[in-house]
Write an enzyme that holds these catalytic residues in place. Structure first.
Site, PDB file in Angstrom:
ATOM      1  N   TYR A 157       0.792  -1.225   0.000  1.00  0.00           N
ATOM      2  CA  TYR A 157       0.000   0.000   0.000  1.00  0.00           C
ATOM      3  C   TYR A 157       0.828   1.279   0.000  1.00  0.00           C
ATOM      4  O   TYR A 157       0.517   2.224  -0.723  1.00  0.00           O
ATOM      5  CB  TYR A 157      -0.912   0.029   1.231  1.00  0.00           C
ATOM      6  CG  TYR A 157      -1.912  -1.086   1.324  1.00  0.00           C
ATOM      7  CD1 TYR A 157      -3.247  -0.883   0.988  1.00  0.00           C
ATOM      8  CD2 TYR A 157      -1.543  -2.346   1.766  1.00  0.00           C
ATOM      9  CE1 TYR A 157      -4.176  -1.902   1.087  1.00  0.00           C
ATOM     10  CE2 TYR A 157      -2.454  -3.380   1.869  1.00  0.00           C
ATOM     11  CZ  TYR A 157      -3.779  -3.154   1.526  1.00  0.00           C
ATOM     12  OH  TYR A 157      -4.695  -4.167   1.618  1.00  0.00           O
ATOM     13  N   GLU A 215     -10.431   2.847  -1.830  1.00  0.00           N
ATOM     14  CA  GLU A 215     -11.597   3.255  -1.042  1.00  0.00           C
ATOM     15  C   GLU A 215     -11.739   4.774  -0.933  1.00  0.00           C
ATOM     16  O   GLU A 215     -12.194   5.295   0.082  1.00  0.00           O
ATOM     17  CB  GLU A 215     -11.548   2.626   0.360  1.00  0.00           C
ATOM     18  CG  GLU A 215     -11.604   1.113   0.344  1.00  0.00           C
ATOM     19  CD  GLU A 215     -11.851   0.505   1.722  1.00  0.00           C
ATOM     20  OE1 GLU A 215     -11.972   1.270   2.694  1.00  0.00           O
ATOM     21  OE2 GLU A 215     -11.926  -0.732   1.817  1.00  0.00           O
ATOM     22  N   GLU A 264      -8.833  -7.193  -1.040  1.00  0.00           N
ATOM     23  CA  GLU A 264      -8.704  -7.637   0.351  1.00  0.00           C
ATOM     24  C   GLU A 264      -9.854  -8.590   0.632  1.00  0.00           C
ATOM     25  O   GLU A 264     -10.966  -8.382   0.153  1.00  0.00           O
ATOM     26  CB  GLU A 264      -8.795  -6.467   1.351  1.00  0.00           C
ATOM     27  CG  GLU A 264      -7.677  -5.457   1.304  1.00  0.00           C
ATOM     28  CD  GLU A 264      -7.925  -4.283   2.258  1.00  0.00           C
ATOM     29  OE1 GLU A 264      -8.910  -4.345   3.054  1.00  0.00           O
ATOM     30  OE2 GLU A 264      -7.165  -3.298   2.214  1.00  0.00           O
TER      31      GLU A 264
END
Length: 490
Positions: free
Chosen positions: A88, A161, A268
């Protein structure tokens, strides 16, 4: 004379090993193994030791900058059976050559997020226009520069997100298409191969399908629209405990995404309530109900953090201990017929994207305007000429394969002789069959999926994998991007 002849043969063999992984391409809604032409399924884990709060460029470290740490974790991941990691938060100014080379050597791909939690290094979902500027894009382009030359860089995520509720669904979507456009144009101008760019979505059912449709649609009538994503992923935690295809809502996901024009997968997954996790979603995710539509997923997460999703506990002194969830996931992966799974012929290569229009958006508050922001002032020059200075990544020699840190199995016993097993040309890592999963106190050599194996019959995969385990590549070294098998000469 015989020894000299063998040495010459070995040198010739070296030249044939161009890389440990074949590049992955996208055709329609399928990931494609470029070496075999077959579909490719992701069996991965999220990899961010320390979590987002642990990302500190001032420390001079990030998850892919310490070769000793990566060697330890790559060895455990190779035993686990994963073929990809998602990372990430990365500092593009650090050197990632050794870690990228280690993961490449063991057949593990990298899915790279271009953003970070630091100010100015991500899009503000509450006011995206305040953060979408040339400074932000320069940083995302730097991540591309740092990782574009590694053959195991599979894709870049333009956002994670960022759209997660009705307010963000109203204002953020045009900016995500703009960032996607800029990244794809930069890659087109400055990389030697096409590297896909996509988006990782929150599994918020009220906005999920609108997010997918908004980002996958085309304004040009075909897939040449540079602002449309190449892939769409979602962070899904709907399967909890010993659930089922219908109870978890996986059946609805499959139905909803059945017409997708881009690959869809879980960026995920792995609900941790109730605990311990049983990972019974694994055989379903990689089974006949889901593989026609989804392309696998990434288990959250490798390292144990405050949220208790970890598979491995990492200690500050460099030692590590596998947790019970590691064993459970290893057994679930090992039960899969992966040779058959990775050998499926591509079937969704010609699906056309929907045309961008208000009709594809169902939510009354979700943005249905497909006019996206112009490139910020100063950023077009970056896209055209490249950033300066630009980090440069390259594969390097991996001569050390043995893990030096103390690593324990979940029962506390030390795993002796833990090491990576570099793979030969065009191989990616794959789980071992159930009968060959090693006991928690030992470490066996992993198997691998070769281009010839994936083209083989889809039955009897355990026998094929067993043969892979029995291969003895000896002591391996990788020079540049060549994986070489050296046998002792007498």
């Amino acid at each position: 004379m015989i020894a000299s002849t063998i040495q010459l043969l070995l040198l010739a063999l070296c030249a044939g090993f161009a890389r440990a992984v074949p590049t992955i391409e996208i055709k329609g809604s399928d990931f494609i193994n470029s070496a075999t032409g077959d579909r490719f399924q992701l069996l991965g884990v999220a990899y961010q030791p320390g979590g987002s709060s642990g990302f500190d460029p001032a420390s001079g470290l990030d998850p892919l900058s310490d070769g000793d740490v990566c060697l330890r974790d790559a060895a455990l991941m190779q035993r686990l059976g994963v073929n990809a990691i998602r990372v990430y938060n990365l500092d593009p100014d650090l050197n990632h050559d050794m870690c990228a080379s280690i993961f490449n050597a063991v057949g593990i791909y990298m899915l790279i997020d271009v953003n970070s939690p630091l100010v100015g290094q991500s899009i503000d979902r509450g006011a995206p226009w305040t953060t979408y500027d040339s400074s932000y894009l320069n940083r995302t382009f730097a991540v591309v520069e740092a990782f574009k030359n590694y053959p195991n860089t599979l894709l870049f995520f333009a956002g994670n997100e960022v759209i997660n509720d009705d307010p963000s669904g109203k204002i953020v979507p045009p900016y995500m298409r703009a960032v996607t456009r800029d990244l794809k144009n930069y890659i087109k101008n400055h990389a030697t191969r096409t590297i896909p760019v996509g988006y990782s979505a929150a599994d918020v059912r009220d906005i999920l399908l609108d997010t997918w449709n908004y980002l996958q649609c085309t304004t040009t009538g075909d897939d040449s629209d540079m602002s449309r994503v190449d892939l769409f992923a979602l962070n899904s935690y709907s399967w909890c405990g010993d659930s089922s295809f219908t109870t978890s809502g996986y059946d609805k996901l499959v139905a909803n995404f059945s017409s997708t024009s881009v690959p869809v997968f879980f960026s995920e997954y792995g609900c941790n309530v109730p605990a311990p996790r049983v990972f019974t979603e694994v055989p379903v995710l990689y089974g006949p109900q889901m593989t026609p539509v989804l392309s696998g997923g990434m288990v959250y997460e490798y390292s144990e953090e405050a949220s208790d999703y970890g598979l491995v506990n990492l200690n500050s002194n460099g030692s590590a201990q596998c947790l019970p969830d590691y064993d459970t996931l290893q057994k679930q992966f090992a039960s899969l017929n992966v040779t058959a799974l990775q050998g499926l012929p591509a079937q969704n290569t010609s699906i056309k994207p929907p045309t961008c229009s208000e009709s594809i958006i169902t939510g009354s508050s979700f943005n249905s305007n497909f006019t996206i922001p112009d490139v910020p002032p100063g950023a077009q020059a970056l896209i055209d000429k490249g950033i300066s200075p630009a980090p440069v990544g390259k594969l390097v020699s991996v001569t050390n394969t043995k893990v030096t840190q103390v690593v324990q199995a979940s029962n506390g016993q030390v795993i002796h002789g833990l090491s990576i097993t570099p793979l030969a040309n065009d191989e990616s890592n794959t789980p071992r069959p159930q009968s060959l999963v090693s006991s928690s106190s030992s470490s066996s050599s992993p198997t691998s999926t070769t281009s010839s194996a994936t083209a083989a019959a889809t039955t009897n995969s355990k026998k094929s994998a067993a043969a892979g385990v029995q291969r003895n590549w000896g002591s391996l070294a990788i020079a540049g991007i060549a994986a070489v098998s050296w046998f002792s000469l007498v």
